[in-house]
Design an enzyme around this catalytic site. Structure first.
Site, PDB file in Angstrom:
ATOM      1  N   CYS A  16       0.997  -1.174  -0.162  1.00 32.03           N
ATOM      2  CA  CYS A  16       0.084   0.075  -0.160  1.00 32.03           C
ATOM      3  C   CYS A  16       0.741   1.278   0.090  1.00 32.03           C
ATOM      4  O   CYS A  16       2.079   1.067   0.056  1.00 32.03           O
ATOM      5  CB  CYS A  16      -1.019   0.047   1.290  1.00 32.03           C
ATOM      6  SG  CYS A  16      -2.075  -1.443   1.327  1.00 32.03           S
ATOM      7  N   GLY A  43      -0.256   0.769  -5.111  1.00 30.29           N
ATOM      8  CA  GLY A  43      -1.474   0.048  -4.630  1.00 30.29           C
ATOM      9  C   GLY A  43      -2.787   0.573  -5.910  1.00 30.29           C
ATOM     10  O   GLY A  43      -2.940   1.501  -6.222  1.00 30.29           O
ATOM     11  N   ASN A 117      -0.011   1.208   5.888  1.00 29.91           N
ATOM     12  CA  ASN A 117       0.996   0.438   4.768  1.00 29.91           C
ATOM     13  C   ASN A 117       1.590  -0.529   5.902  1.00 29.91           C
ATOM     14  O   ASN A 117       2.412  -0.209   6.589  1.00 29.91           O
ATOM     15  CB  ASN A 117       1.745   1.369   4.021  1.00 29.91           C
ATOM     16  CG  ASN A 117       2.610   0.296   3.316  1.00 29.91           C
ATOM     17  OD1 ASN A 117       2.582  -0.727   2.810  1.00 29.91           O
ATOM     18  ND2 ASN A 117       4.145   1.196   3.035  1.00 29.91           N
ATOM     19  N   GLY A 118       1.535  -1.704   5.444  1.00 28.63           N
ATOM     20  CA  GLY A 118       2.209  -2.727   6.248  1.00 28.63           C
ATOM     21  C   GLY A 118       1.343  -3.905   6.555  1.00 28.63           C
ATOM     22  O   GLY A 118       0.344  -4.030   6.063  1.00 28.63           O
TER      23      GLY A 118
END
Length: 479
Positions: A16, A43, A117-118
């Site tokens: 992302c 993304g 994000n992650g």
């Protein structure tokens, strides 16, 4: 199979991008829109922007690319002062509208929006505990754990609430968080995912997953957010809150190999320079002789030019890419990946026919895409195809947000290099050595990188495998 009460199936996890703007003078939603465009490579499933004017908060989210989601209008609010944005590949949860980000909630401390994000390795454990205490979840993504922990915190300030919540989380995360009057960024203690800070001439502050997101907004790079650091941006400026900066660093080597844009700089290392050097190292290691060097565009192109520079063999464009087709490696299903390969690339017959071709790509994950490309070149008349890969063999799953989470589907987990070569139909195959790869990121400490997908040395020893091991872990419950 069942784990921790959930029915799970082996699936893939992905990436992302996050973005945030604080400004009293500029169009924060417009800048965020531009920033998400720059981060679109991170993304392509969905996109969203949340904005606030200091009192009201609103979010616009949708499925598809940035220009599709905001086809009719970029969200706007009079006197808007903060915006955060998100582009998504599904990490946990299906690719559905309800799972798009930013998430926005109302709680006793006010309003908050969050973009993540992650991938969290202990999300299932925490979510189960919260559900046992009566917490209601509206999505099936791990990111919702954050907002619930923040909302339930009894700490006095929002900064304290967030830090208290972050200390309960393990795994990979970069966050862009928005309250009515603050823009907040945070990076996990290992620094798996990148996050940087920029500032425009007008004094606006920007958070971005990559520095290319600053460039498109005309912002100057200020610095990277350090692993284990939270920054809070408001009318008084930027304040730093270190919350876990003594952990072993483990930033993701695949940001330099594949994920990041070549024009980005991450933790002081130019992505372009790293990839160019990977190509040079490949030429020294493989010593393949051929008539031409080509790349699998676009992520293999910089390394291919490095190979050509080092070897003296000319680089040419042997594969044409349809620029309107997204990345095959990070499409959400295998069926979509297979279709994308056919639509995405085509060989230039006049360039490759009768030639011994050295083809450079960034990685081989499953092997199916590489096999199709090798076959395409040979059908176009290539005499030989020698393949060079700018990453070592991927033999182990990643649990920190990359699309390699099921070991049995990784070709290098079950086949030798020679067996992979036979499988994809190449005449020769060489993967860059791990030591060679490390030498290519000369501006960062090579020991501060994560190479777990190559050597299984997982940085988070007590949580290397997320409970459930499936992106649908919060959807498929055991009856």
């Amino acid at each position: 199979m069942y784990e921790n009460g959930y029915n799970v199936e082996p699936k893939w996890k992905e990436e992302c991008g996050v973005y945030g703007v604080f400004s009293r003078t500029e169009d924060v939603s417009g800048l965020t829109y531009l920033g998400l465009y720059a981060l679109q490579h991170r993304g392509q499933e969905s996109a969203g922007i949340a904005i606030t004017d200091g009192a009201w908060m609103d979010v616009t989210r949708g499925m598809g690319l940035v220009n599709e989601v905001f086809r009719h209008q970029v969200p706007h609010m009079e006197n808007q002062c903060i915006a955060i944005g998100h582009v998504r590949y599904s990490t946990t949860g299906s690719s559905l509208l309800c799972n798009t980000q930013p998430l926005m909630v109302n709680y006793s401390g006010g309003k908050i929006a969050l973009a993540h994000n992650g991938n969290l390795t202990n999300a299932a454990e925490i979510r189960h505990e919260l559900e046992e205490q009566g917490t209601i979840f509206q999505t099936s993504i791990d990111s919702e754990v954050f907002v619930n922990l923040i909302a339930r915190s009894r700490a006095e300030t929002v900064e304290e609430k967030i830090i208290e919540s972050l200390k309960k989380i393990r795994g990979a995360y970069c966050l862009a968080i928005m309250t009515e009057d603050k823009l907040i960024g945070a990076r996990d203690p290992q620094g798996f995912r990148p996050l940087c800070l920029g500032k425009t001439e007008e004094g606006s502050y920007i958070l971005s997953s990559e520095s290319c997101g600053l460039d498109v907004a005309g912002a100057e790079f200020v610095r990277d957010i350090a692993p284990g650091e939270m920054v809070v941006i408001d009318d008084s400026g930027v304040k730093s809150y270190p919350f876990a900066m003594n952990e072993k660093k483990a930033s993701c080597i695949f940001e330099y190999i594949y994920f990041a844009r070549p024009d980005s700089v991450i933790d002081g290392q130019s992505v372009h320079d790293a990839r160019f050097m990977m190509g040079r190292v490949l030429a020294r290691e493989a010593k393949f002789k051929g008539d031409i060097v080509i790349s699998v565009p676009d992520s293999g192109t910089t390394a291919a030019t490095g190979y050509a520079y080092e070897s003296g063999i000319p680089f040419v464009e042997g594969l044409i890419k349809n620029r309107y087709i997204g990345r095959t490696f990070i499409q959400p299903t295998q069926k979509k990946r297979d279709t994308s390969v056919k639509l995405k690339l085509n060989a230039i017959r006049s360039v490759v026919a009768g030639k011994s071709v050295i083809m450079v790509d960034d990685s081989i994950v499953r092997g199916t895409t590489s096999g199709k490309i090798v076959n395409m070149l040979k059908q176009a008349g290539a005499k030989e195809v020698h393949m060079c890969i700018s990453s070592p063999p991927i033999g182990y799953p990643c649990y920190y947000g990359i699309d390699t989470s099921v070991r049995k589907e990784l070709i290098a987990a079950t086949k030798s290099v020679e067996e992979i070569r036979e499988f994809i139909g190449a005449d020769s195959l060489h993967f860059i050595s791990l030591e060679g790869l490390k030498s290519c990121v000369s501006e960062v400490n090579a020991d501060d990188m994560c190479y777990a997908c190559f050597n299984s040395a997982y940085p988070i020893a007590d949580g290397e495998k997320p409970a459930g091991d499936s992106k649908y872990v919060f959807e498929q419950r055991k009856k």
